[in-house]
Design an enzyme around this catalytic site. Structure first.
Site, PDB file in Angstrom:
ATOM      1  NE  ARG A  25      -4.215  -1.594   0.369  1.00  0.00           N
ATOM      2  CZ  ARG A  25      -5.376  -1.549   1.006  1.00  0.00           C
ATOM      3  NH1 ARG A  25      -5.685  -0.511   1.724  1.00  0.00           N
ATOM      4  NH2 ARG A  25      -6.223  -2.542   0.880  1.00  0.00           N
ATOM      5  NE  ARG A  29      -6.745   5.319   2.730  1.00  0.00           N
ATOM      6  CZ  ARG A  29      -7.489   4.439   3.366  1.00  0.00           C
ATOM      7  NH1 ARG A  29      -8.657   4.801   3.857  1.00  0.00           N
ATOM      8  NH2 ARG A  29      -7.082   3.198   3.521  1.00  0.00           N
ATOM      9  NE  ARG A  38     -10.167   8.272  -2.371  1.00  0.00           N
ATOM     10  CZ  ARG A  38     -11.396   8.679  -2.100  1.00  0.00           C
ATOM     11  NH1 ARG A  38     -11.845   9.800  -2.605  1.00  0.00           N
ATOM     12  NH2 ARG A  38     -12.188   7.933  -1.363  1.00  0.00           N
ATOM     13  CG  ASP A  74      -9.376  -2.564  -4.333  1.00  0.00           C
ATOM     14  OD1 ASP A  74      -8.832  -2.004  -3.368  1.00  0.00           O
ATOM     15  OD2 ASP A  74     -10.173  -3.513  -4.196  1.00  0.00           O
ATOM     16  CE1 TYR A 149     -13.414  -7.001   1.611  1.00  0.00           C
ATOM     17  CE2 TYR A 149     -11.742  -8.297   0.473  1.00  0.00           C
ATOM     18  CZ  TYR A 149     -12.093  -7.381   1.452  1.00  0.00           C
ATOM     19  OH  TYR A 149     -11.132  -6.859   2.276  1.00  0.00           O
TER      20      TYR A 149
END
Ligand code: CP3
Length: 348
Positions: A25, A29, A38, A74, A149
């Site tokens: 990652r 962020r 973003r 993703d 998921y």
């Protein structure tokens, strides 16, 4: 052939100029430049617009002396390409969770260049812009992690409905896993054809399963994908989160590198895996909140557990936290490089 990229050399268990390091990652962020971009567009737009996906992929490479880049995307992006209606909030939320055979049979096969062309376009944009000839990693989710998921419909701690699905509808689970395994094989092959120089599969929820279920369901599907990828000629990485109890199961999995979370010691993992596999990991992401001295000590502990033999790629044990100070990442990378450069000479 001897690799000049420390990352690619380590994947092949060849000596490298220093222990390579990248960060799961690493595009995300915790970087102010990511947050700035973003703030203007949704996460989905970042993944679908090749110019933006390329920009975000390259952001951490401009700041840090990383040894590899990873495509910004993703694990659910190809599943969206197969027509599954989902949104990121910020984790993936599936509007109609998949629980029936009719739903499974209705899932089309993935034709990557037709269904998610923007991913391969992003790769083609990133490759020529990578600094220092750093290699690009392509990736996909593990079939079982994707099943988690799809069956649950949203992120969860225990993924209860997914796990009970394996027991209540085992044939349906196997059918779904086979479909996902084939789709991920097509997806990763297309990424390699577009220029990805290593391929990684993220099995984020491996640790939810007992070893027998892991082998019968998750690993069976991974083998199906990986056997279709050998022809690409690029190194293959399989990351298992919370995989300590599963290491023996992957000893004969045909991949080059096993990604390890921070809950196991790399020395015991290397003993179990033997000399035929490289390892990637496994600093606790929380260690980036330590003082500079303590962070160096923790990094040294990982290096010492990995040992002096080739075939270690330094990484965190799981994704970096959004609250992390980027300065700590810079210090970690510099330390790993300083500590290990020239070690090849020192050892031989
Ligand atoms: O590593 C990288 O820098 C490349 C980018 C990347 C993302 N997701 C971007 C992302 C990668 C490799 C992933 C993989 C991924 N996605 C995994 C496997 C790795 C892991 O962490 O176990 C999983 C399980 C997912 C599913 C997913 N996507 C979750 C659970 C979330 C939300 C969790 C969170 O971090 O908030 C996402 C959204 C997501 N994927 C974000 C990013 C940067 C946050 C989106 C935002 O900006 O709002």
């Amino acid at each position: 052939m001897n690799e000049t990229s420390p990352f690619l050399a380590a994947c092949r268990r060849q000596p490298a100029a220093h222990t390579p390091i990248w960060v799961m990652r690493q595009a995300g962020r915790y970087l102010p430049e990511y947050r700035e971009l973003r703030a203007k567009v949704t996460f989905e737009e970042l993944t679908r617009r090749p110019d933006l996906a390329a920009e975000v992929t390259l952001q951490p490479l401009r700041r840090f002396e990383l040894d590899a880049a990873i495509l910004f995307s993703d694990i659910m992006t190809p599943v969206q390409g197969m027509g599954v209606d989902l949104e990121f909030a910020p984790g993936p939320v599936v509007r109609h969770p998949i629980r029936t055979d009719a739903q499974i049979d209705a899932l089309p096969e993935l034709v990557a260049e037709r269904d998610v062309p923007f991913v391969m376009e992003s790769i083609r944009l990133i490759r020529p812009n990578l600094p220092r000839g750093v290699p690009l990693i392509g990736f996909a989710g593990g079939p079982f992690t994707l099943l988690c998921y799809l069956v649950c419909g949203k992120p969860s701690k225990e993924f209860g409905p997914a796990r009970s699905f394996l027991y209540s509808q085992p044939d349906s689970a196997l059918r779904l896993l086979d479909k996902l395994a084939d789709a991920m094989a097509a997806y990763l092959r297309a990424q390699a054809a577009a220029g990805a120089q290593a391929l990684m599969m993220f099995e984020s929820w491996a640790g939810l399963l007992a070893p027998a279920q892991f082998e019968e369901f998750a690993l069976r599907a991974v083998r199906r994908t990986m056997s279709a990828l050998r022809g690409t000629g690029v190194p293959l990485i399989y990351y298992m989160n919370q995989g300590s109890a599963l290491m023996e199961s992957v000893v004969d999995l045909d991949v080059d590198v096993i990604g390890v979370d921070w809950r196991s010691s790399l020395s015991s993992v290397r003993k179990v895996l033997g000399p035929a596999k490289a390892v990637q990991g496994n600093l606790d992401p929380a260690a980036l909140f330590a003082s500079p001295e303590e962070l160096r000590r923790q990094a040294d502990a990982v290096l010492s557990q990995a040992g002096p033999n080739p075939g270690h790629i330094f990484n965190l044990g799981h994704g970096i936290w959004p609250e992390t100070n980027p300065d700590a990442v810079a210090r970690l990378i510099d330390h790993v490089h300083e500590r290990t450069s020239g070690r090849r000479e020192a050892v031989s």
